[in-house]
Design a protein around this motif. Structure first.
Motif, mmCIF file in Angstrom:
data_model
loop_
_atom_site.group_PDB
_atom_site.id
_atom_site.type_symbol
_atom_site.label_atom_id
_atom_site.label_comp_id
_atom_site.label_asym_id
_atom_site.label_seq_id
_atom_site.Cartn_x
_atom_site.Cartn_y
_atom_site.Cartn_z
ATOM 1 N N VAL A 144 0.772 -1.216 -0.104
ATOM 2 C CA VAL A 144 0.092 -0.026 0.059
ATOM 3 C C VAL A 144 0.994 1.223 0.071
ATOM 4 O O VAL A 144 0.886 2.293 -0.718
ATOM 5 C CB VAL A 144 -1.081 0.072 1.031
ATOM 6 C CG1 VAL A 144 -1.663 1.157 1.413
ATOM 7 C CG2 VAL A 144 -1.961 -1.100 1.064
ATOM 8 N N THR A 184 2.366 1.679 -3.441
ATOM 9 C CA THR A 184 1.513 1.864 -4.611
ATOM 10 C C THR A 184 1.122 3.513 -4.399
ATOM 11 O O THR A 184 0.735 4.044 -5.591
ATOM 12 C CB THR A 184 0.267 0.934 -4.211
ATOM 13 O OG1 THR A 184 0.625 -0.305 -4.589
ATOM 14 C CG2 THR A 184 -0.931 1.428 -5.390
ATOM 15 N N TRP A 240 -3.224 -2.019 -15.803
ATOM 16 C CA TRP A 240 -4.308 -2.234 -14.834
ATOM 17 C C TRP A 240 -5.441 -3.332 -15.358
ATOM 18 O O TRP A 240 -5.887 -4.096 -14.587
ATOM 19 C CB TRP A 240 -4.852 -0.878 -14.501
ATOM 20 C CG TRP A 240 -6.045 -1.155 -13.525
ATOM 21 C CD1 TRP A 240 -5.782 -1.257 -12.054
ATOM 22 C CD2 TRP A 240 -7.234 -0.698 -13.606
ATOM 23 N NE1 TRP A 240 -6.935 -1.396 -11.528
ATOM 24 C CE2 TRP A 240 -8.117 -1.199 -12.382
ATOM 25 C CE3 TRP A 240 -8.304 -0.509 -14.803
ATOM 26 C CZ2 TRP A 240 -9.430 -0.857 -12.224
ATOM 27 C CZ3 TRP A 240 -9.560 -0.414 -14.728
ATOM 28 C CH2 TRP A 240 -10.094 -0.527 -13.155
ATOM 29 N N ASN A 267 -4.955 -11.051 -13.764
ATOM 30 C CA ASN A 267 -4.034 -11.219 -12.739
ATOM 31 C C ASN A 267 -3.337 -12.576 -13.324
ATOM 32 O O ASN A 267 -2.067 -12.719 -12.886
ATOM 33 C CB ASN A 267 -4.557 -11.501 -11.248
ATOM 34 C CG ASN A 267 -5.013 -10.392 -10.845
ATOM 35 O OD1 ASN A 267 -4.580 -9.231 -11.345
ATOM 36 N ND2 ASN A 267 -6.049 -10.045 -10.018
ATOM 37 N N VAL A 316 2.653 -6.794 -7.620
ATOM 38 C CA VAL A 316 1.236 -6.210 -6.973
ATOM 39 C C VAL A 316 1.426 -4.637 -7.128
ATOM 40 O O VAL A 316 0.360 -3.968 -7.677
ATOM 41 C CB VAL A 316 1.137 -6.838 -5.579
ATOM 42 C CG1 VAL A 316 -0.127 -5.997 -5.148
ATOM 43 C CG2 VAL A 316 0.976 -7.958 -5.600
ATOM 44 N N GLN A 370 0.761 -3.719 -10.822
ATOM 45 C CA GLN A 370 -0.873 -3.672 -11.232
ATOM 46 C C GLN A 370 -1.704 -2.744 -10.573
ATOM 47 O O GLN A 370 -2.632 -2.389 -10.949
ATOM 48 C CB GLN A 370 -1.346 -5.139 -10.778
ATOM 49 C CG GLN A 370 -0.594 -5.991 -11.731
ATOM 50 C CD GLN A 370 -1.114 -7.376 -11.587
ATOM 51 O OE1 GLN A 370 -1.602 -7.883 -10.415
ATOM 52 N NE2 GLN A 370 -1.288 -8.402 -12.463
ATOM 53 N N ALA A 371 -1.258 -2.187 -9.268
ATOM 54 C CA ALA A 371 -2.127 -1.223 -8.437
ATOM 55 C C ALA A 371 -1.903 0.353 -8.740
ATOM 56 O O ALA A 371 -2.887 1.045 -8.429
ATOM 57 C CB ALA A 371 -1.956 -1.702 -7.234
ATOM 58 N N SER A 415 -6.901 0.083 -1.323
ATOM 59 C CA SER A 415 -5.533 -0.929 -1.532
ATOM 60 C C SER A 415 -5.405 -1.582 -0.365
ATOM 61 O O SER A 415 -4.890 -2.732 -0.584
ATOM 62 C CB SER A 415 -4.590 0.417 -1.741
ATOM 63 O OG SER A 415 -4.797 1.189 -2.764
ATOM 64 N N TRP A 423 -7.538 -4.826 -1.172
ATOM 65 C CA TRP A 423 -7.282 -5.545 -2.331
ATOM 66 C C TRP A 423 -5.753 -6.207 -1.816
ATOM 67 O O TRP A 423 -5.725 -7.528 -2.034
ATOM 68 C CB TRP A 423 -6.841 -4.602 -3.312
ATOM 69 C CG TRP A 423 -8.227 -4.189 -3.985
ATOM 70 C CD1 TRP A 423 -9.637 -4.588 -4.004
ATOM 71 C CD2 TRP A 423 -8.505 -2.984 -4.790
ATOM 72 N NE1 TRP A 423 -10.605 -3.781 -4.470
ATOM 73 C CE2 TRP A 423 -9.992 -2.664 -4.991
ATOM 74 C CE3 TRP A 423 -7.561 -2.034 -5.218
ATOM 75 C CZ2 TRP A 423 -10.440 -1.957 -5.610
ATOM 76 C CZ3 TRP A 423 -8.374 -0.930 -5.865
ATOM 77 C CH2 TRP A 423 -9.665 -0.777 -6.200
ATOM 78 N N ASP A 424 -4.725 -5.295 -1.189
ATOM 79 C CA ASP A 424 -3.703 -5.957 -1.154
ATOM 80 C C ASP A 424 -3.547 -7.316 0.120
ATOM 81 O O ASP A 424 -2.791 -8.163 0.271
ATOM 82 C CB ASP A 424 -2.744 -4.964 -0.630
ATOM 83 C CG ASP A 424 -2.349 -4.025 -1.953
ATOM 84 O OD1 ASP A 424 -2.538 -4.443 -2.998
ATOM 85 O OD2 ASP A 424 -1.923 -2.893 -1.614
ATOM 86 N N VAL A 440 -4.566 -10.522 -1.262
ATOM 87 C CA VAL A 440 -3.839 -10.968 -2.607
ATOM 88 C C VAL A 440 -3.644 -12.530 -2.531
ATOM 89 O O VAL A 440 -2.902 -12.971 -1.460
ATOM 90 C CB VAL A 440 -2.542 -9.857 -2.856
ATOM 91 C CG1 VAL A 440 -1.638 -10.687 -3.679
ATOM 92 C CG2 VAL A 440 -2.777 -8.788 -3.058
#
Length: 328
Positions: free
Chosen positions: A111, A114, A144, A148, A199, A202-203, A256, A259-260, A263
């Motif tokens: 996070v 990102t 983005w 995945n 990660v 992608q974020a 974030s 989502w993280d 993961v």
């Protein structure tokens, strides 16, 4: 009123006037109830879908966490209620606590990177020319939007020993020695680093584009006034831009974090939780427990605990988000 002025006598009341007033009152009440129910009717399809796809599975998950559902239950359908036994086993498992600590550290690292990189890219988008901005935006959207699974498979090829592009580039730098046969998945630090890079890569596009869209809504008069007062670029960004972007930043931190924290695909496809559990987060630990060891009841308990942790974190961030909005 006109009759009273011409004749000097008050106008007699209209027969049935009180009844008509009561009817108007009832009509207004019906309209009020209808106005209140109309949004519920419009939202009912979405509420049904959300309830079917989200609320019902969560309830089944919580119910399964109080049972000994396992591989035998998949074929026979027989299981027993065990109460809190699954939760006691989870909280007494050292691997669970290690996975929790690793997940928190993993989430904080991803996070933070990102948000920082996304803020930098958003700031660069405000400074570059329009053609360059369009090209960068398209590249960010493509990165983005990539699935995945596909990106994780390509990522393993990039870091593959023997023919990986990343190892070849590191070897060309003549700094790290011979890295052509370096296996990133065999080192805990390098495995963590490879998944972290994937990660974050992608974020960042979502964060960067969201912050850029929010930053374009800042009135130019504020920045111009600060510039006339002698404020530098860094001072304007810190005192004006970041202050206005605070609600957006908090919202991005919330999303974030969720989502993280969850993961799984990237970690499982790149390292499968190895080496020696160095990248075994709660998601990987839950998958191994529920679908590799077939301890479905225990896996449901782990998922329930994870959901509660995410709810607590989300409530804290949402409370801060509301407070920041009130301050502005």
């Amino acid at each position: 009123m006109q009759t009273q002025l011409t004749t000097g006598r008050p106008t007699p009341p209209v027969p049935g006037g009180r009844r008509r007033d009561r009817g108007d009152h009832l009509t207004s009440r019906r309209e009020t109830v209808r106005d209140r129910l109309t949004p519920l009717w419009l939202l009912s399809p979405a509420m049904i879908v959300i309830g079917t796809l989200t609320i019902v599975p969560v309830l089944l998950l919580v119910a399964s966490s109080f049972t000994d559902y396992d591989q035998r239950s998949l074929f026979t359908g027989a299981f027993d209620l065990v109460g809190l036994r699954q939760y006691l086993e989870v909280f007494s498992d050292a691997e669970f606590w290690w996975a929790t600590i690793l997940t928190v550290a993993f989430t904080v690292a991803m996070v933070a990177a990102t948000i920082i990189v996304g803020m930098a890219v958003a700031q660069l988008l405000t400074r570059c020319s329009r053609p360059v901005r369009h090209v960068v935006t398209v590249v960010l959207v493509l990165a983005w939007a990539m699935p995945n699974v596909a990106s994780s498979v390509v990522w393993t090829w990039l870091f593959q020993p023997g023919y990986g592009v990343v190892n070849w580039l590191l070897e060309q730098l003549v700094v790290f020695g011979d890295t052509s046969y370096l296996d990133w998945r065999q080192s805990p630090v390098l495995a963590f680093l490879s998944v972290w890079l994937l990660v974050v890569w992608q974020a960042v596009p979502f964060v960067a584009l969201t912050l850029y869209a929010a930053q374009t809504q800042i009135p130019a008069e504020l920045l111009e006034a600060a510039r006339l007062d002698g404020a530098g670029e860094w001072r304007m960004y810190r005192s004006i831009v970041l202050r206005i972007l605070r609600p957006t930043l908090l919202l991005l931190v919330v999303l974030s974090t969720i989502w993280d924290f969850n993961v799984f695909n990237q970690i499982w496809l790149v390292t499968q939780g190895g080496p020696d559990g160095a990248t075994t987060t709660l998601g990987v630990y839950t998958y191994r427990t529920a679908f590799v060891s077939f301890g479905i009841g225990k896996g449901a308990a782990i998922s329930t605990v994870t959901t509660v942790l995410l709810l607590i974190l989300t409530m804290i961030y949402v409370r801060r988000l509301v407070r920041s909005g009130e301050e502005l």
